[in-house]
Scaffold this motif. Sequence first.
Motif, PDB file in Angstrom:
ATOM      1  N   CYS A  27       0.814  -1.221   0.000  1.00 35.23           N
ATOM      2  CA  CYS A  27       0.000   0.000   0.000  1.00 35.23           C
ATOM      3  C   CYS A  27       0.845   1.267   0.000  1.00 35.23           C
ATOM      4  O   CYS A  27       0.526   2.237  -0.693  1.00 35.23           O
ATOM      5  CB  CYS A  27      -0.953  -0.003   1.190  1.00 35.23           C
ATOM      6  N   CYS A  28       1.910   1.287   0.797  1.00 32.84           N
ATOM      7  CA  CYS A  28       2.781   2.467   0.828  1.00 32.84           C
ATOM      8  C   CYS A  28       3.357   2.744  -0.548  1.00 32.84           C
ATOM      9  O   CYS A  28       3.427   3.887  -1.004  1.00 32.84           O
ATOM     10  CB  CYS A  28       3.914   2.266   1.834  1.00 32.84           C
ATOM     11  N   LYS A  29       3.740   1.672  -1.234  1.00 34.04           N
ATOM     12  CA  LYS A  29       4.404   1.833  -2.528  1.00 34.04           C
ATOM     13  C   LYS A  29       3.433   2.256  -3.622  1.00 34.04           C
ATOM     14  O   LYS A  29       3.730   3.142  -4.426  1.00 34.04           O
ATOM     15  CB  LYS A  29       5.131   0.530  -2.884  1.00 34.04           C
ATOM     16  N   TYR A  30       2.250   1.635  -3.659  1.00 39.39           N
ATOM     17  CA  TYR A  30       1.338   2.018  -4.738  1.00 39.39           C
ATOM     18  C   TYR A  30       0.755   3.409  -4.506  1.00 39.39           C
ATOM     19  O   TYR A  30       0.431   4.115  -5.463  1.00 39.39           O
ATOM     20  CB  TYR A  30       0.265   0.970  -4.994  1.00 39.39           C
ATOM     21  N   SER A  31       0.614   3.833  -3.234  1.00 42.21           N
ATOM     22  CA  SER A  31       0.097   5.180  -2.992  1.00 42.21           C
ATOM     23  C   SER A  31       1.101   6.238  -3.457  1.00 42.21           C
ATOM     24  O   SER A  31       0.707   7.276  -3.998  1.00 42.21           O
ATOM     25  CB  SER A  31      -0.249   5.381  -1.518  1.00 42.21           C
ATOM     26  N   VAL A  32       2.398   5.950  -3.271  1.00 48.01           N
ATOM     27  CA  VAL A  32       3.427   6.866  -3.772  1.00 48.01           C
ATOM     28  C   VAL A  32       3.393   6.899  -5.298  1.00 48.01           C
ATOM     29  O   VAL A  32       3.471   7.970  -5.917  1.00 48.01           O
ATOM     30  CB  VAL A  32       4.816   6.457  -3.262  1.00 48.01           C
ATOM     31  N   LYS A  33       3.251   5.731  -5.901  1.00 52.88           N
ATOM     32  CA  LYS A  33       3.148   5.667  -7.374  1.00 52.88           C
ATOM     33  C   LYS A  33       1.969   6.490  -7.865  1.00 52.88           C
ATOM     34  O   LYS A  33       2.091   7.288  -8.811  1.00 52.88           O
ATOM     35  CB  LYS A  33       2.997   4.218  -7.809  1.00 52.88           C
ATOM     36  N   ASP A  34       0.797   6.303  -7.227  1.00 55.18           N
ATOM     37  CA  ASP A  34      -0.388   7.036  -7.659  1.00 55.18           C
ATOM     38  C   ASP A  34      -0.248   8.531  -7.402  1.00 55.18           C
ATOM     39  O   ASP A  34      -0.737   9.357  -8.188  1.00 55.18           O
ATOM     40  CB  ASP A  34      -1.627   6.497  -6.942  1.00 55.18           C
ATOM     41  N   ALA A  35       0.416   8.900  -6.313  1.00 51.60           N
ATOM     42  CA  ALA A  35       0.652  10.320  -6.029  1.00 51.60           C
ATOM     43  C   ALA A  35       1.500  10.950  -7.132  1.00 51.60           C
ATOM     44  O   ALA A  35       1.228  12.072  -7.587  1.00 51.60           O
ATOM     45  CB  ALA A  35       1.332  10.480  -4.672  1.00 51.60           C
ATOM     46  N   VAL A  36       2.518  10.229  -7.578  1.00 51.95           N
ATOM     47  CA  VAL A  36       3.365  10.722  -8.672  1.00 51.95           C
ATOM     48  C   VAL A  36       2.564  10.829  -9.963  1.00 51.95           C
ATOM     49  O   VAL A  36       2.678  11.815 -10.712  1.00 51.95           O
ATOM     50  CB  VAL A  36       4.589   9.802  -8.854  1.00 51.95           C
ATOM     51  N   LEU A  37       1.718   9.831 -10.233  1.00 52.50           N
ATOM     52  CA  LEU A  37       0.876   9.879 -11.427  1.00 52.50           C
ATOM     53  C   LEU A  37      -0.053  11.094 -11.401  1.00 52.50           C
ATOM     54  O   LEU A  37      -0.256  11.764 -12.420  1.00 52.50           O
ATOM     55  CB  LEU A  37       0.043   8.600 -11.534  1.00 52.50           C
ATOM     56  N   ILE A  38      -0.626  11.357 -10.228  1.00 50.29           N
ATOM     57  CA  ILE A  38      -1.509  12.520 -10.092  1.00 50.29           C
ATOM     58  C   ILE A  38      -0.748  13.808 -10.395  1.00 50.29           C
ATOM     59  O   ILE A  38      -1.247  14.689 -11.105  1.00 50.29           O
ATOM     60  CB  ILE A  38      -2.117  12.555  -8.674  1.00 50.29           C
ATOM     61  N   LYS A  39       0.458  13.924  -9.858  1.00 54.97           N
ATOM     62  CA  LYS A  39       1.262  15.133 -10.102  1.00 54.97           C
ATOM     63  C   LYS A  39       1.649  15.254 -11.578  1.00 54.97           C
ATOM     64  O   LYS A  39       1.795  16.372 -12.090  1.00 54.97           O
ATOM     65  CB  LYS A  39       2.512  15.106  -9.225  1.00 54.97           C
ATOM     66  N   GLU A  40       1.811  14.119 -12.249  1.00 52.22           N
ATOM     67  CA  GLU A  40       2.102  14.179 -13.684  1.00 52.22           C
ATOM     68  C   GLU A  40       0.862  14.576 -14.479  1.00 52.22           C
ATOM     69  O   GLU A  40       0.963  15.319 -15.463  1.00 52.22           O
ATOM     70  CB  GLU A  40       2.624  12.826 -14.164  1.00 52.22           C
ATOM     71  N   HIS A  41      -0.310  14.100 -14.048  1.00 56.07           N
ATOM     72  CA  HIS A  41      -1.564  14.482 -14.713  1.00 56.07           C
ATOM     73  C   HIS A  41      -1.909  15.926 -14.416  1.00 56.07           C
ATOM     74  O   HIS A  41      -2.295  16.682 -15.316  1.00 56.07           O
ATOM     75  CB  HIS A  41      -2.708  13.580 -14.214  1.00 56.07           C
ATOM     76  N   GLU A  42      -1.811  16.289 -13.128  1.00 59.74           N
ATOM     77  CA  GLU A  42      -2.234  17.619 -12.667  1.00 59.74           C
ATOM     78  C   GLU A  42      -1.157  18.206 -11.745  1.00 59.74           C
ATOM     79  O   GLU A  42      -1.232  18.072 -10.522  1.00 59.74           O
ATOM     80  CB  GLU A  42      -3.570  17.528 -11.922  1.00 59.74           C
TER      81      GLU A  42
END
Length: 402
Positions: free
Chosen positions: A263-278
Amino acid sequence: MVNKSVMVIGGGVAGIQASLDLANRGYKVYLVERSPSIGGRMAQLDKTFPTMDCSMCILAPKMIDCSHHHNVQMLSYSEVKAVKGTTGDFVVTVTRKPRYVDITKCTGCGICAEHCPVEVPNEFDEQLGTRKAIYMPFPQAVPRAMTVDKNNCIECGLCIKMCQAGAVDLKQQPQEEDYNVGAIIVATGFDIFDASQIPTYGYGRYKNVITSLELERLLCASGPTGGHLIRPSDGKIPRTMAFIQCVGSRDRRFGTTYCSSICCKYSVKDAVLIKEHEPNTTVSIFYIDMRAFGRGFQEFVNRAKSEYGVRFVRSSPGEIIEDPATKNLRIWYEDTIAGRIENAELDLVVLCPALIPSKGSGDLAKVLGVEVDQYGFFKAADLITSPVDTTAQGIFVCGYAL
């Protein structure tokens, strides 16, 4: 003579890889998957961590290789019902559920779905989108064939009329088949904890409180929003977001006292994806401990902080309250490093639920005659010396089912 064939139960990435490894070594493999397509949870994801590679770009070639391998026989939309015999000589009874579509004739063109008048929530999109009563689970599905959801089909006959290949057959019946194999591998994966069991977070009541898997579908280009990150309540782009870790995990109330490990790892991945999108969206991660173990993972966390500005807050989140006018979410939390209570107003909250044994794995364990641990996962014979052996000889386990 020992039977040189293996049955793999579960068609996610673990089961697919196990099938390919065995098939390449000359074993005959029967791959059983209860869904209409192989692919499992990985098919729902947008990117993988820590490399941010396209999930489907990794998975799809393996799915195709599996379907075309001369040593692999795929039994999709099927379930194991009985097992007899002993190691080296098992007889496994498999129920082939009716698709109401002949996969040898179906071309996967989708014309039948275009004319189907029935729309229902799409489970592949975590109920965020819709599908028809005759459907293909996702565009890269293997086998590439339609399936009729008889529970929602009104039997109007339009799919039969529009199918030029004559593949639709609403009179199909379940079939039972026996397979003689020397060994069995269980790769049944996981489900996610029902976050509505924690009412203080408002999941199921507040539209802008979603799970991490729902976020994955929103971020994925093949998802219900075409990869656009929007709030479910009003379709606006969220400008302040937060992830809450360990939802139902490490929690004595629900018996899920273990760390789910990813969970820690995928949340960081998704946070980075969000910053790349927005890039203008502020993203915070509320965590108890950051358990980013594994090669390259801590470096990935450091990059999220330094390059993308993701905010990590060691905290214990409390109740989430929705503003009925704006649908914004107010959360109070204890900053355990600063030692004070803080408040935040957020556009969107993402819950990271515990990963739990897949539905039906307990019943499968009884059929196989193997033990499960206190959490319901398949129990290893010995975690040190025999980590992939179950408590029954000749039956093994891989992936998240262990």
